[in-house]
Scaffold this active site. Structure first.
Site, PDB file in Angstrom:
ATOM      1  N   GLN A 237     124.172 -26.742 -41.254  1.00  0.00           N
ATOM      2  CA  GLN A 237     124.063 -25.532 -40.450  1.00  0.00           C
ATOM      3  C   GLN A 237     125.452 -24.922 -40.214  1.00  0.00           C
ATOM      4  OE1 GLN A 237     120.678 -27.686 -37.800  1.00  0.00           O
ATOM      5  NE2 GLN A 237     121.253 -25.694 -37.006  1.00  0.00           N
ATOM      6  N   ARG A 384     116.749 -26.926 -30.790  1.00  0.00           N
ATOM      7  CA  ARG A 384     116.677 -25.632 -30.106  1.00  0.00           C
ATOM      8  C   ARG A 384     117.080 -25.763 -28.643  1.00  0.00           C
ATOM      9  NH1 ARG A 384     111.844 -23.118 -33.561  1.00  0.00           N
ATOM     10  NH2 ARG A 384     112.356 -20.896 -33.385  1.00  0.00           N
ATOM     11  N   CYS A 385     118.105 -26.592 -28.378  1.00  0.00           N
ATOM     12  CA  CYS A 385     118.426 -26.871 -26.984  1.00  0.00           C
ATOM     13  C   CYS A 385     119.481 -25.935 -26.424  1.00  0.00           C
ATOM     14  CB  CYS A 385     118.869 -28.318 -26.810  1.00  0.00           C
ATOM     15  SG  CYS A 385     120.536 -28.651 -27.406  1.00  0.00           S
ATOM     16  N   GLU A 760     116.137 -19.877 -29.626  1.00  0.00           N
ATOM     17  CA  GLU A 760     115.840 -21.093 -28.870  1.00  0.00           C
ATOM     18  C   GLU A 760     115.064 -20.843 -27.585  1.00  0.00           C
ATOM     19  OE1 GLU A 760     119.456 -23.961 -30.101  1.00  0.00           O
ATOM     20  OE2 GLU A 760     119.940 -22.153 -28.970  1.00  0.00           O
TER      21      GLU A 760
END
Lengths: 806, 166, 288
Positions: A237, A384-385, A760
């Protein structure tokens, strides 16, 4: 002008710029099976590497015998920590300031930890080789319960840290302690609690889970001995960060390292950091002189790569009798597993947990986080925090519901009473953030009206009476979640990854015939950047999005970026894209002025070109200007039409949303039905509504799974449970509820296009909505807080504890 | 281990190869036939990313040996487009309805949907969801995948497609 | 995720298969749909040296009528069962159950024979066969024998199959026209094994239960025939008291393991509920 002249609307539509539901560029290849993912990479002579892993959670390694393995047909080499020590790579630095074993060095610290790396001619031989490696272990007592990690007689896990009383984030209190992080005013907060009329205190746990993208982590490393160059294809990523890390730890100079992140089959934060598989494959290619591929399987992914959450949050809220909050006090026990490998910006060992004041106007607050080691897989920040924002949002949204219950107030009413008001923005929170913009009351009211909140509460009241009369065995819950996110990491003054500031970048080059290419420092794993980045450029410079090629992921050609995670791409790279485009437009304006023989100031921008003010027929399209840029620029100006922007954001951005979940639970079986789920998101300017909706659907589905049963658990001896798709809850199309999406638009005042990011938000806001719905359903029976996840059997256990099961 | 010769029809063309008995069909397809559209997402036969169509059945090719597929007729994602190379109704539907994001589950999902529409040319939403229950997706939450399949069904049947409101 | 090495055989006849299985001994396993065996092999929990693929043996396929029974070839897939007109007419319980097994892809390949012969307590068809009074035809080197489903299951993965034997067909007496049936399965999600499941076959006469058979899935090491539970409803109108009595009797014989699906206590509790719901649904389908 004649009938054939396109209207302004037609010209805008043709651009397919910001705001339209442009169909995705990526889909052309993906729907035909022509994506290029890491495991599709096939190089001549390529070898395959795979791991021998520890069955024990905590054990000393007495011996490793690779003799038999080396005799297995196809096996060429077996790397151990001893091999890696010769190149100083048995350990590697983590993004959180800790170190992590690449291969087990003297002991193992979690079940399935990497012990040896078998390199073979193909994956079948590698698997055969793994079975032939003989490892002798001496089991040690495992530490599984984080609440006992700092007991006086707790087992020693990190012998490598013996005697080190200072960690990367300050003093360590105990051999299993990693850091203590505090923020806020302790004195004033304690005072607020001392004189509070009403307080609540609850231990709210966010269980361990895992992002589980459908494609696991993998790489192909290829070292060219002649040129001394290393090429790595990988599920990254943040490809540039990987390149810099590899340069720092391998001593291969950075300009001779080529990192390529091709198509990635989902990331969700699982693919940010470096894993032992990448390092071992890199060492193996150097040692063997052949390319080496490493592809982890699903169980390896779920049980050893970056887990998510595992935060135990003691939550206290102080309030007046009328329901005005006066203080927030939170202590978190953070279980980081065996190594602190959190992918946080370096100064933030607990991520942005200090967004825990949420959407509410707390005059004072204090947060303390203690991180501890246990015999579990390393990680913590993923899925997705937004850097622990999921944990913070769950903490405050559960907390507010618990407070509402104690006050005898409706949860929505309590929130409306305490929201930060629209006129208070930019808002300085008690824990140090400056929220850029928001209009919470409008969003909340829109949501409540759309779902007929008042009607739902009336229905719930009737159903509760019917339940008490024995007429029904179903209880109904309405879960409310109003979250404020913090994304867009981040300003160089407080955000860096291993010392590199968290700016992002875009380089645009337009060609003579009027199309162009944009290269960006982010890396999509499904977010559709090839589609949306072109939309920004199309609106800014008037060239159709279809004529802008977008490229990401190749570190040789893309300008340096910090990658895609934490919903940072739109807030940071999106700004860089807009600013690079504006630089091009500024130059184009000068060229147009020269072509039209007017002063720049006499021109106005009109959708896809420049027009002389007051002389509408004098117009130069961007297409024509592109051609001119290559042959007739004003004297003294360089030819060409390109620009680069590196954008250091002045602030984070703060998307927010109002989510409502209506749920019915059968108390006899614990089975729930999601009757309705409504999600209103405000992410500022909306670049592509279709893609935003897709992101929300996906994030809500993850939130649903997490809240309702998806967990990674450990038994008392450290065996990991739920480590395959048999038990790790991934909903199918049958279980997944229907999602209703809605929006408001409150642009970010500091962002060039007013956009905030949204990827997110649905996970951040979704989990509290589901969990609050379950808790709300049971609350009339006397429960205050039921821990997640809310599996059927756990719902039944709750019903049993409350004495209502048949 | 001695290798066996296998022969089958894949996407309309006859192919052959030498495989060990234990060679999984998905590996034969990806690594010998170089058809990398079908993917691997798990090793416990749950995710469906490896789904292909074999003799008119949707099959998870990770749970079959290449030798078992000897003499069969296989369609993978690479064989789904129309004969003239244009995108099939399903492929078009997935694009129009935003039924994919990372694309990793998409080949298996489309190949399964293709067989689903053969089994049931006019499925209800519930039937679609049940019909794709063997294919996991982490990105889309399935809602737009359902729309994509409805779009394709309408196009194939020559009926109007009404996109469900949000 | 790669199986160990093995030799592959694909006999054309049943006799060849039996002979091979005998000769190759313990290290040989028959391969039906493979969707239980191959996942085990990929994890190297099963490492047979020989696989005998039964897929080419025509004799093992097909559904046919034999006097008052339906005889189903062991290699009949769940998909075949779902799409069979005969099954839909005469044994609708099988169709209902098949639709609750796994997912579409697995149902295209997974066989009835595999599902009943494996001995996995999580398989759904064994309990259904017990409730229906089905029996299994076993072919081995010593010859042919028929074993009732109720006598077949001895422990987890432990059945009456002797070494060298292959289960070739399942014979099920056709229930009377107008019978009631239901398979009630509580599971965490589609494709999961049962947290608890109950199969019910019954007939009604003048508003009362004339005959009834109840069997349970995944609530013990083997499928269970809940005889006392069935007795508790025969002769009743399936009122509340009868349902509760059946549930209690069924619960009394359950001893499920605790796992991610729930505690033993929970599984027994919902097992009882599955029995009641299956009885109610079966009764609603029965004629008179």
């Amino acid at each position: 002008m004649n009938d054939m002249t396109p209207t302004r609307e037609q010209r805008e539509a043709r651009l397919e710029g910001m705001g339209c539901k442009r169909k995705r560029v990526e889909d052309i290849r993906f729907t035909q099976g022509k994506g290029n993912y890491v495991d599709d990479v096939k190089l001549p002579g390529m070898l395959h590497g795979d791991f021998v892993r520890s069955p024990h959670a905590h054990a000393r390694i007495k011996s490793i015998n690779v003799e038999k393995a080396l005799k297995v047909p196809g096996v060429l080499a077996v790397l151990t920590a001893e091999t890696l020590k010769t190149v100083n790579l048995a350990w590697m630095p983590t993004l959180a300031g800790d170190v992590q074993m690449v291969l087990a060095d003297g002991k193992v610290l979690f079940q399935n930890q990497e012990v040896a790396f078998v390199v073979a001619t193909d994956r079948y031989a590698a698997d055969d080789g793994i079975g032939a490696v003989e490892v002798e272990y001496e089991a040690l007592p495992p530490l599984i319960d984080p609440f006992t990690a700092m007991d006086a007689n707790a087992p020693v896990l990190r012998e490598d840290l013996a005697g080190k009383t200072e960690g990367a984030h300050g003093p360590r209190k105990h051999h299993n302690h990693i850091f203590e992080w505090t923020v806020g005013d302790r004195e004033l907060t304690d005072l607020a609690f001392d004189k509070a009329e009403v307080t609540i205190k609850e231990m709210i746990s966010y269980h361990r889970t895992h992002p589980s993208p459908l494609e696991t982590c993998q790489c192909v490393c290829s070292f060219d001995k002649i040129k001394g160059e290393l090429t790595i294809w990988g599920t990254f990523q943040a490809p540039h960060v990987i390149r810099t890390v590899v340069a720092l730890i391998s001593k291969i100079p950075e300009h001779k390292i080529h990192v390529i992140a091709p198509d990635i089959g989902g990331g969700f934060g699982n693919k940010v950091g470096a894993y032992p598989g990448y390092i071992c494959a890199a060492v193996a290619t150097i040692v063997t002189g052949k390319p080496v591929k490493w592809v982890e399987d699903r169980m390896e992914n779920l049980t050893t790569t970056s887990f998510a959450r595992d935060y135990h949050m003691t939550t206290e809220i102080a309030a007046t009798r009328e329901g005005k909050v006066t203080g927030l006090r939170v202590h978190v026990l953070a279980d980081h597993g065996a190594f602190d490998a959190c992918a946080d910006p370096s100064k933030w060992p607990a991520g942005f947990m200090n967004i825990v004041t949420g959407s509410y106007d707390f005059p004072v607050a204090h947060l303390a986080v203690d991180g501890v080691y246990t015999n579990k897989a390393p990680g913590g920040v993923a899925y997705r925090c937004s850097f622990r924002v999921t944990e913070a949002a769950y903490c405050i949204e559960r907390g507010m519901d618990i407070l509402a219950q104690k006050l005898g107030m409706d949860p929505a009413e309590l929130r409306l009473k305490n929201f930060i008001k629209a006129e208070q923005f930019p808002y300085h929170s008690a824990l140090g953030w400056e929220y850029d913009s928001g209009d919470y009351h409008t969003a909340m009211k829109k949501g409540m009206e759309t779902i007929d909140y008042a009607g739902l509460r009336r229905e719930q009241a009737e159903k509760r009476e019917a339940f008490k009369r024995g007429e029904t065995r179903e209880i109904m819950g309405v879960g409310v979640s109003f979250f404020t996110e913090i994304v867009g990491a981040g300003p160089s003054k407080n955000c860096d990854i291993l010392g590199i500031a968290m700016f992002d970048s875009c380089e645009i080059r337009l060609h003579p015939t009027g199309s162009g290419i944009a290269r960006v420092g982010t890396k999509s794993q499904g977010q559709g950047h090839e589609t949306t980045w072109a939309q920004i450029i199309a609106t800014e410079i008037g060239i159709p999005a279809d004529d802008i090629m977008v490229e990401e992921g190749n570190t040789d050609t893309a300008p340096y970026g910090l990658g895609t995670y934490g919903s940072r791409s739109t807030p940071v790279a999106g700004a860089a894209i807009a600013l690079a485009a504006r630089k091009i437009r500024a130059k184009a304006q000068m060229i147009a002025a020269y072509m039209l023989e007017v002063h720049e100031g006499d021109l106005e921008w009109d959708v896809d070109g420049f027009r002389v003010k007051g002389l509408p027929e004098k117009f130069k399209s961007m297409k024509d200007i592109c051609w001119a840029a290559y042959n007739s620029v004003p004297p003294g100006m360089e030819p060409g039409l390109e620009a680069v922007s590196y954008y250091d954001p002045p602030n984070m951005t703060y998307p927010f949303g109002a989510y409502f979940c209506v749920m019915d639970i059968d108390v006899d079986t614990g089975v729930y039905k999601i009757r309705r789920f409504y999600a209103l998101d405000d992410c500022g300017t909306r670049i592509n509504p279709m893609i935003i909706e897709g992101q929300v659907h996906g994030g809500l589905t993850e939130a649903f799974a997490i809240a309702m049963g998806q967990e990674i658990r450990y038994d008392a001896t450290g065996n990991v449970l739920g480590g395959s798709f048999m038990d790790f809850f991934i909903p199918t199309a049958v279980e997944t509820p229907h999602w209703e999406t809605d929006h408001t638009v409150t642009p970010s005042p500091h962002h060039p296009i007013g956009a905030k990011g949204v990827g997110e938000s649905p996970n951040v806001g979704g989990v509290p909505a589901f969990s609050n719905a379950v808790n709300d359903a049971f609350s009339f029976l006397g429960s205050t807080h039921i821990q997640m996840p809310h599996d059927f059997w756990r719902n039944w256990e709750a019903a049993k504890r409350l004495g209502v099961t048949g | 281990m001695a290798k066996t010769h296998v022969k089958m029809v894949v996407n309309g063309a006859e192919v052959e190869g030498l495989v060990e008995p234990r060679t999984l069909l998905i590996h034969f397809i990806r690594e010998q036939l170089l058809l990398t559209g079908s993917h691997i997402g798990c090793e416990t036969t749950h995710c469906g990313a490896c789904t292909i169509d074999i003799d008119g059945r949707s099959v998870k090719s990770c749970t079959m040996f290449a030798v078992q597929a000897n003499g069969t007729d296989i369609t993978t994602i690479e064989g789904i487009a129309n004969a003239d190379g244009t995108l099939s109704a399903l492929q078009e539907g997935f694009r129009q309805m935003h039924g994919l994001q990372c694309g990793f589950c998409t080949p298996g999902m489309i190949v399964r949907a293709h067989r689903l529409l053969q089994e049931n040319p006019n499925p209800t939403e519930e039937e679609i969801r049940f019909g794709i229950a063997g294919n996991l997706c982490r990105c889309t939450g399935y809602q737009n995948i359902v729309k994509a399949i409805q779009y394709a069904a309408a196009k194939i049947n020559g009926t109007d497609f009404q996109e469900a409101a949000e | 995720m790669i199986p160990g090495e093995f030799e592959y055989h694909r006999p054309a006849t049943l006799a060849d298969a039996v002979k091979l299985l005998s000769e190759l001994g313990e290290e040989a396993r028959p391969l039906a749909g493979g969707h239980s065996l191959i996942p085990m092999m990929k994890l190297r929990f099963a490492t047979p040296e020989h696989l005998i693929d039964l897929g080419a043996i025509g004799q093992l396929k097909g559904i046919c009528r034999d006097a008052n029974a339906l005889v189903i070839g062991a290699m009949t897939t769940q998909h075949d069962i779902i799409t069979s007109a005969d099954i839909a007419s005469y044994l609708p319980l099988l169709k209902e159950t098949a639709l609750m097994i796994a997912d579409p892809q697995v149902r295209y390949v997974g066989t009835l024979g595999g599902n009943v012969a494996n001995g996995d307590p999580g398989n759904d068809m064994p309990a259904v066969m017990m409730a229906l009074g089905g029996s299994y035809r076993l072919e081995g080197p010593e010859g042919t024998r028929d074993v009732p489903a109720t006598d077949f299951y001895q422990g987890a993965y432990f059945t009456a199959l002797e070494p060298g034997e292959i289960l070739t067909a399942i014979s099920i007496p056709v229930p009377p026209a107008g019978h009631g049936y239901a398979y009630e399965k509580l599971k965490r999600k589609v494709g999961d094994y049962a947290t608890a499941a109950a199969a019910v076959i019954l007939t009604m006469a003048s508003g009362k239960v004339a005959a009834c058979s109840i069997a349970l899935t995944n609530l013990s090491e083997t499928p269970l025939l809940a005889e006392a539970a069935a007795q508790a409803v025969i002769g009743t109108s399936l009122d509340d008291a009868a349902l509760k009595a059946a549930s209690a009797a069924a619960r009394a014989v359950m001893n499920p393991a605790a796992d991610a699906r729930g505690t033993s206590e929970y599984r027994i509790h919902v097992g009882g509920i599955m029995v009641m719901r299956a009885l109610q649904r079966a009764a609603s389908r029965a004629v008179a």
